[in-house]
Motif scaffolding. Structure first.
Motif, PDB file in Angstrom:
ATOM      1  N   ALA A  88       0.815  -1.272  -0.043  1.00 20.43           N
ATOM      2  CA  ALA A  88       0.025   0.098  -0.017  1.00 20.43           C
ATOM      3  C   ALA A  88       0.916   1.287  -0.033  1.00 20.43           C
ATOM      4  CB  ALA A  88      -0.904   0.126   1.097  1.00 20.43           C
ATOM      5  N   ARG A  89       2.073   1.179   0.453  1.00 21.28           N
ATOM      6  CA  ARG A  89       3.067   2.376   0.374  1.00 21.28           C
ATOM      7  C   ARG A  89       3.931   2.501  -0.817  1.00 21.28           C
ATOM      8  NH1 ARG A  89       4.471   5.020   5.145  1.00 21.28           N
ATOM      9  NH2 ARG A  89       3.517   4.338   7.101  1.00 21.28           N
ATOM     10  N   GLY A  90       3.381   1.458  -1.730  1.00 21.80           N
ATOM     11  CA  GLY A  90       4.361   1.754  -2.999  1.00 21.80           C
ATOM     12  C   GLY A  90       5.563   0.864  -3.183  1.00 21.80           C
ATOM     13  N   VAL A  91       5.886  -0.093  -2.065  1.00 24.95           N
ATOM     14  CA  VAL A  91       6.947  -1.026  -2.484  1.00 24.95           C
ATOM     15  C   VAL A  91       6.363  -2.357  -3.185  1.00 24.95           C
ATOM     16  CG1 VAL A  91       8.361  -2.799  -1.074  1.00 24.95           C
ATOM     17  CG2 VAL A  91       8.196  -0.336  -0.152  1.00 24.95           C
ATOM     18  N   GLU A  92       7.292  -2.481  -4.284  1.00 24.28           N
ATOM     19  CA  GLU A  92       6.915  -3.618  -4.917  1.00 24.28           C
ATOM     20  C   GLU A  92       6.737  -4.989  -4.389  1.00 24.28           C
ATOM     21  OE1 GLU A  92       8.339  -5.790  -9.202  1.00 24.28           O
ATOM     22  OE2 GLU A  92       9.270  -4.102  -8.494  1.00 24.28           O
ATOM     23  N   VAL A  93       5.633  -5.697  -4.417  1.00 23.25           N
ATOM     24  CA  VAL A  93       5.581  -6.797  -3.516  1.00 23.25           C
ATOM     25  C   VAL A  93       5.217  -8.169  -4.889  1.00 23.25           C
ATOM     26  CG1 VAL A  93       4.152  -8.137  -1.937  1.00 23.25           C
ATOM     27  CG2 VAL A  93       4.959  -5.891  -1.502  1.00 23.25           C
ATOM     28  N   ASP A  94       5.926  -9.216  -4.739  1.00 18.65           N
ATOM     29  CA  ASP A  94       5.446 -10.090  -5.688  1.00 18.65           C
ATOM     30  C   ASP A  94       4.166 -10.586  -5.596  1.00 18.65           C
ATOM     31  OD1 ASP A  94       5.237 -12.706  -6.836  1.00 18.65           O
ATOM     32  OD2 ASP A  94       7.483 -12.761  -7.305  1.00 18.65           O
ATOM     33  N   GLU A  95       3.125 -10.338  -6.467  1.00 21.33           N
ATOM     34  CA  GLU A  95       1.792 -10.938  -6.218  1.00 21.33           C
ATOM     35  C   GLU A  95       1.737 -12.249  -6.199  1.00 21.33           C
ATOM     36  OE1 GLU A  95      -0.739  -8.900  -5.756  1.00 21.33           O
ATOM     37  OE2 GLU A  95       0.127  -6.746  -6.141  1.00 21.33           O
ATOM     38  N   ALA A  96       2.400 -12.971  -7.043  1.00 19.60           N
ATOM     39  CA  ALA A  96       2.307 -14.428  -7.048  1.00 19.60           C
ATOM     40  C   ALA A  96       2.686 -15.046  -5.625  1.00 19.60           C
ATOM     41  CB  ALA A  96       3.280 -15.096  -8.191  1.00 19.60           C
ATOM     42  N   ARG A  97       3.928 -14.477  -5.321  1.00 16.24           N
ATOM     43  CA  ARG A  97       4.180 -15.193  -3.867  1.00 16.24           C
ATOM     44  C   ARG A  97       3.263 -14.864  -2.747  1.00 16.24           C
ATOM     45  NH1 ARG A  97       9.686 -16.593  -3.063  1.00 16.24           N
ATOM     46  NH2 ARG A  97      10.840 -16.501  -4.667  1.00 16.24           N
ATOM     47  N   LEU A  98       2.836 -13.372  -2.834  1.00 23.72           N
ATOM     48  CA  LEU A  98       1.802 -12.831  -1.705  1.00 23.72           C
ATOM     49  C   LEU A  98       0.686 -14.001  -1.882  1.00 23.72           C
ATOM     50  CD1 LEU A  98       0.579 -11.050   0.547  1.00 23.72           C
ATOM     51  CD2 LEU A  98       0.044  -9.464  -1.456  1.00 23.72           C
ATOM     52  N   ALA A  99       0.107 -14.162  -3.248  1.00 18.81           N
ATOM     53  CA  ALA A  99      -1.048 -15.275  -3.217  1.00 18.81           C
ATOM     54  C   ALA A  99      -0.884 -16.266  -2.658  1.00 18.81           C
ATOM     55  CB  ALA A  99      -1.404 -15.152  -4.638  1.00 18.81           C
ATOM     56  N   ARG A 100       0.605 -17.163  -2.817  1.00 20.81           N
ATOM     57  CA  ARG A 100       0.950 -18.281  -2.260  1.00 20.81           C
ATOM     58  C   ARG A 100       0.756 -18.292  -0.697  1.00 20.81           C
ATOM     59  NH1 ARG A 100       6.269 -19.151  -3.906  1.00 20.81           N
ATOM     60  NH2 ARG A 100       6.430 -20.847  -2.289  1.00 20.81           N
TER      61      ARG A 100
END
Length: 258
Positions: A88-100
């Motif tokens: 939410a603060r704009g740091v890139e987060v791997d969406e696939a890893r977060l979904a896992r």
């Protein structure tokens, strides 16, 4: 430290708590910073990268150094929350890893909706009749809160978890006076502080009837203040220590004062 972190013990790697609560509380510190907060983006990115290096194939995290796979609910939920805060603060987060990671949380629930403490990668421990409610109430509130914050489930889903917490709270208190992993529930007494803090946070989001919400708030406030020592601190567990419990208790009081 994050770059070169190695397990200090053959069986445990507690460094993963650093990336989980490091992300959560770094965000919290900046939100309460007096005046203009410093730019902590680079620090947050380092914690995110460390979290990915420690993520297990199942999508969760484990503090057991010998585990090739598996996850503890409380550790996975904290990572999910921290990653969401910095996304939410704009740091890139791997969406696939977060979904896992989110999928790992969902997989570690039993048929009643309670969260298991730990699984070894195949979720066998949550496929039976279910964990006992008294043993799981604290982490279940936290796990469900993480799913709500991720937008996976509605705020209404917090209500039954808070009601279980209220109804079985005495069991959590019973563990406060015993050493870690003692009968009957085999959970450490200091998990009490996790449970109370996350119940207080969930209480702010859950659409409970007003009287019921006030009842739970009074319960939490009464019990957290009842545990305060004469010098103003709180004790982690019978084994000793005060900083962790005192910090968690103060965070709980902040939540309850809002």
């Amino acid at each position: 430290v994050l770059e070169g972190a190695k397990p200090a013990h053959d069986l445990f790697d507690f460094s993963v708590w650093g990336s989980a609560f490091g992300l959560v509380h770094l965000d919290g510190a900046l939100r309460h910073w007096p005046g203009k907060p410093p730019d902590a983006t680079a620090l947050a990115k380092a914690h995110v990268e460390f979290a990915w290096r420690k993520q297990k194939p199942c999508g969760g995290w484990s503090y057991r150094a010998t585990d090739k796979d598996g996850s503890q609910t409380i550790l996975c939920a904290a990572h999910v929350e921290g990653l969401l805060l910095w996304k939410a603060r704009g740091v890139e987060v791997d969406e696939a890893r977060l979904a896992r990671a989110i999928g790992d949380l969902k997989g570690n629930r039993d048929r009643k909706g309670s969260f298991g403490y730990y699984h070894e990668g195949k979720y066998e421990s949550t496929k039976g009749t279910g964990w006992t409610t008294p043993e799981s109430i604290g982490r279940s509130v936290q796990g469900q809160l993480a799913l709500v914050l991720a937008g996976e489930e509605p705020k209404e889903s917090l209500v039954p978890h808070l009601r279980r917490f209220r109804d079985d709270y005495r069991h959590l208190l019973a563990q406060r006076g015993v050493y870690a992993h003692s009968p009957p529930y085999m959970i450490a007494g200091y998990y009490y502080h996790f449970g109370v803090l996350f119940a207080a946070r969930a209480l702010r989001l859950a659409p409970l009837p007003e009287d019921e919400g006030k009842e739970i708030r009074r319960l939490l406030l009464h019990e957290i203040l009842r545990e305060q020592a004469e010098d103003g601190s709180w004790v982690d567990s019978p084994a000793g220590g005060e900083p962790y419990a005192t910090a968690m208790a103060l965070l709980t009081l902040v939540e309850l004062s809002r």
